[in-house]
Motif scaffolding. Sequence first.
Motif, mmCIF file in Angstrom:
data_model
loop_
_atom_site.group_PDB
_atom_site.id
_atom_site.type_symbol
_atom_site.label_atom_id
_atom_site.label_comp_id
_atom_site.label_asym_id
_atom_site.label_seq_id
_atom_site.Cartn_x
_atom_site.Cartn_y
_atom_site.Cartn_z
ATOM 1 N N ASN A 1 0.831 -1.205 0.000
ATOM 2 C CA ASN A 1 0.000 0.000 0.000
ATOM 3 C C ASN A 1 0.864 1.253 0.000
ATOM 4 N N VAL B 1 2.244 1.837 -3.411
ATOM 5 C CA VAL B 1 1.249 2.296 -4.393
ATOM 6 C C VAL B 1 0.889 3.758 -4.136
ATOM 7 N N VAL C 1 -6.732 3.995 -0.425
ATOM 8 C CA VAL C 1 -5.482 3.933 -1.180
ATOM 9 C C VAL C 1 -5.775 3.794 -2.654
ATOM 10 N N GLN C 2 -7.041 3.533 -2.959
ATOM 11 C CA GLN C 2 -7.365 3.413 -4.374
ATOM 12 C C GLN C 2 -7.272 4.789 -5.021
ATOM 13 N N PRO C 3 -6.586 4.862 -6.166
ATOM 14 C CA PRO C 3 -6.330 6.167 -6.767
ATOM 15 C C PRO C 3 -7.560 7.046 -6.969
ATOM 16 N N PRO C 4 -8.723 6.529 -7.430
ATOM 17 C CA PRO C 4 -9.831 7.480 -7.614
ATOM 18 C C PRO C 4 -10.161 8.197 -6.323
#
Lengths: 149, 1031
Positions: free
Chosen positions: B882, B885, B1005-1008
């Motif tokens: 994580n 990323v 942590v998800q880019p969107p």
Amino acid sequence: MDLVQLQRQFVDYRTSLYHEGFLDEQFTQLQELQDENNPDFVVEVVSLFFEDSERLLNELARALEQQSIDYKRIDAHVHQLKGSSSSIGAQRVQKVCIAFRNYCEEQNVEGCLKCLQQVRHEYSLVKTKLESLFQLEQQILTAGGSIPM
Amino acid sequence: MLCCWIASMMSMNCLINCQFKCTEASLLGDSGTKMWFKCWDIISTYSFKIHHHYYQFIGSKRVSKTWWRKLLLSWVIGWTVVSIWIFCYMSSQATEKRRETLASMCDERARMLQDQFNVSMNHIQAMSILISTFHHGKNPSAIDQMTFARYTERTAFERPLTSGVAYAVRVLHSEREQFEKHQGWTIKRMDTLEKNPVHKDDYNPDLFEPSPIQEEYAPVIFAQDIISHVISIDLLSGKEDRENVLRARKSGKGVLTAPFPLLKTNRLGVILTFAVYKRDLPSNATPNERIQATNGYLGGVFDVESLVEKLLHQLASKQTILVNVLDTTNRSYPISMYGSNASDDGLELVSHLNFGDPFRKHEMRCRFKQKPPWPWLAITTSIGILVIALLVGHIFHAAVNRIAKVEDDCHKMMELKKQAEAADVAKSQFLATVSHEIRTPMNGVLGMLHMLMDTDLDVTQLDYVRTAQASGKALVALINEVLDQAKIESGKLELEEVQFDLRAVLDDVLSLFSGKAQDKGVELAVFISDQVPETLIGDPGRFRQIITNLMGNSIKFTEKGHIHVTVHLVEEVIDSIEVETESSSNNTLSGFPVADRLQSWKGFRTFSQEGSIHPFSDSINIIVSVEDTGEGIPIEAQSRVFTPFMQVGPSISRTHGGTGIGLSISKCLVNLMKGEIGFVSIPKIGSTFTFTAGFTSGSSSSKEYKSQQINNQTNSVSSEFRGKRALVVDPRSVRAKVSRYHIQRLGIHVEVVSDWKQGLSSISQGGSAFNMVLIEQEVWDQDLNGSAHFIDNLEKRAITTPKVFLLSNSISSSRANTTTSGVCNLTVIPKPLRASMLAASLQRAMGDGNKGNPRNGELPSLSLQNLLPGRKILIVDDNNVNLKVAAGALKKYGADVVSASRGMEAIELLTPPHRFDACFMDIQMPEMDGFEATKRIRDSEQNINDRIHFGELSVETYNNISNWHVPILAMTADVIQATHEECLRRIRSESVGRTSVHDLLMASVQPPLLWHALRYLNKSQFFPREKNVFL
């Protein structure tokens, strides 16, 4: 092998990975993060994931062998695994992790052990798939082609 | 006790009054009734007073019913006693009066009888003088029987009461023979006569026996003709006469016999006897001297019966009374002289008669013939009083009962009211509780559905899950609305007071509806007047809710045309009311007619009282209109538009959904913002909703704001366009105004022309070149030749060829047109216009590098790339993958990323002085979780800030920053409510200064989501290290 064929094979393989649910949107975004400044970003992240996961799986196996099982610890490990798998988009691993955590909450040893098996299985599957994908990618790159998006 | 006192006082007073009145009444007669009225008045005033006291008493303490019963009873008894007393009093008065009348009548009669008797007696006395003078004084006697008889006969009128007069001479035994010889008859005795009463017819004086030998005799020598039969009879032989004679010569006065039946007539009579003396005797002569001097006796017979009869005949009203005359010499055996003996125990009155004989006593007894009449006056008066008293009592009773009843009713009502209020509160609480309780598991359901969507599902299953999730979301939205309504009803809803950018809020709302509007082909536009300040202080969430509600309704009911939102200052609108009315109905955004929005704020108080607006105060009153060209609200439904759960008709909810609670909530919210809401709607034409809201001006209240203002989102992108010039070709002024507003926000100077010709002329005339030309799609489509001509000329005439943009309502149609027109350098800007999107489009078309993310079309990275380079960001996560990323994502946009895997490391790194601009932190970490780490970081910051503040540490060593507060963002994959609420709770307990809910961020942590986070950071003035609290 013909470059175009290689490229097509690569695209097909990648599509199948998405289709079979090994990977998800997150992996696409991960790929988008890779650029000239950071050409090996995906590979780096994924190998980090492999290292991390193997360590965690071993830890989990060891923890479940104990006489008195420390579910808190197991939960923390599974949480970690879930987080990293969702980070790279290995969604099948992630899903098993969710079930794993539920068993963990119930303090169900058999469920946990079953899930550990599944996680191992899914992990090795996604590992081989990704490794072969990277291999294909490498082949294309050595052949002088570009990776189709 | 008070009651008792009043009652007793009253009854006493009444008694006094009554007595007074009664005596007066008897005296005054006629005026008595008036007096009674007065009396009644007094009574009623008392009763009034009692009522008054009663009410006072009620005020302090409730009187028990028994008290009233007792009072009533005593009242009734008291008045009964009073009326009985009045009756007695009045009847006694009447009796007294009757007695007095009787007494006066009786006295009158007695006096007359006595007078007449005296007259007769005097005459008889005079006669005795006559006899002594002419019989005894002369020798020979001048009087003989003949003379006497004639004289007496002729003077009988002088003695009305006497039936006859006779004279007897005193004859000693020694003289008897000589006397008898002289007279020619023997002296006869009377007693035999008495023993053998004779009848008148065969009356014969010869039947009398000659008198036996006595010491002396008193034979009658003269007599009136009527009683001539008594001549020669010795008076001394008769019992009554003898006594009389003896007494008469002894006393020298007239004496009377007891009444006895007279000779011959046999009627009751008395005889008056006078002694005739030889010589005049002195008044003090002894009885013996008188006896010696006696010559004879004159007697008069009084027929009492006829006498009294005659007398009474002379008087009026003889028939009303009965008169008895009695001789009461012997007390125990009174002898009746006149009148019936009918004994009557009624009223009897006695008058004494004095007939001049001290030995004899007479009296007159008078009675009324009739029995006394019933005392009707007394009876009616007392009964009247009693009746009045009873009536008053009844009125009291009824009044008390009524009051008690009303009180009971009132109590009941109060109880019911309390119950109803309690029920209402309970309802609201129930709603709030239940809604909350439903919401919590619903979030679980939604979260699980979200996860379910991530699993391996086929198309049908995915569709099911999507539907389930959409329904769940709708349910949560509904629950939130119900919760809002309940909160508003129970008065628990409070508005926040935070700074916000009105334009950003409207941009957000616009983006929310842009998809739907594009699908329907409805034009969406927002216009905010320049006068409205950049930032306001108020509750942006609630403001947004109102706008969303109104726009949501509009878009639901609008199939063609436009939805136009305008924001003005209230002052501005008031000034321009006259101007606005001129605008023709065709001059609208889409050309469709609309409901005149002036009508919608007709009823607003703000406009009727302009004095209430203080131009110098901090408060900013804005007026927002949402105008649509939908189907409108039927006139019959317009009155209940703001009533909760009332929709236009049952079919509405079927075709359009919704609960009908939105407008009601909006109205409440508007009221909370000290504003008003109103609408005008014409069926088939459209509706316009207008509301006002009060905010405070943001810029003047805080100094620190000014520095933040520069970093506003729009400003950050606008620097690129500042000073550039744009030409807008649009014939419709309202639409052009909207376009101009949005373009001007980017700092671009705008000129508006209405057609091609004007456009070309202004391009060739203009001193400075236009950088861009924005053409309304309508203009473009109308005249394709004209547009081609315009483009051609544009290139020829302009100094530098400006970029040409097409302002288009729907993307698909514009694209088709673009291809057909064959103009390659034409860029389409999709509507609705928003500053950020406009900027992105312009930048893409004009800027050299197009590195933006083509996937989203909105190019969120655009601003990030301006935002992040050179910024130092710390990422804390125990998960290496994580971490990698997230770091990669941030590095991609040029940020200088430092990674840390443990909370302790983060604390060390973030202890001032440091150079980090922000920190992303995982919540779940072993050893020390994100919450704990944040708390420690905040503590240390606070500590250092304090020490700097007190001069213990020099500011220089801390990079000249006196207020350390690094923004910390929480990273979690767990988007379920519970985590959100936990974050909120933490923020509340640890916050420095006022914090709003919107300061909280949850980043995955998800880019969107990461982009969202960064955008959020950007919006909330990420760069200056000011007092923004993030977790």
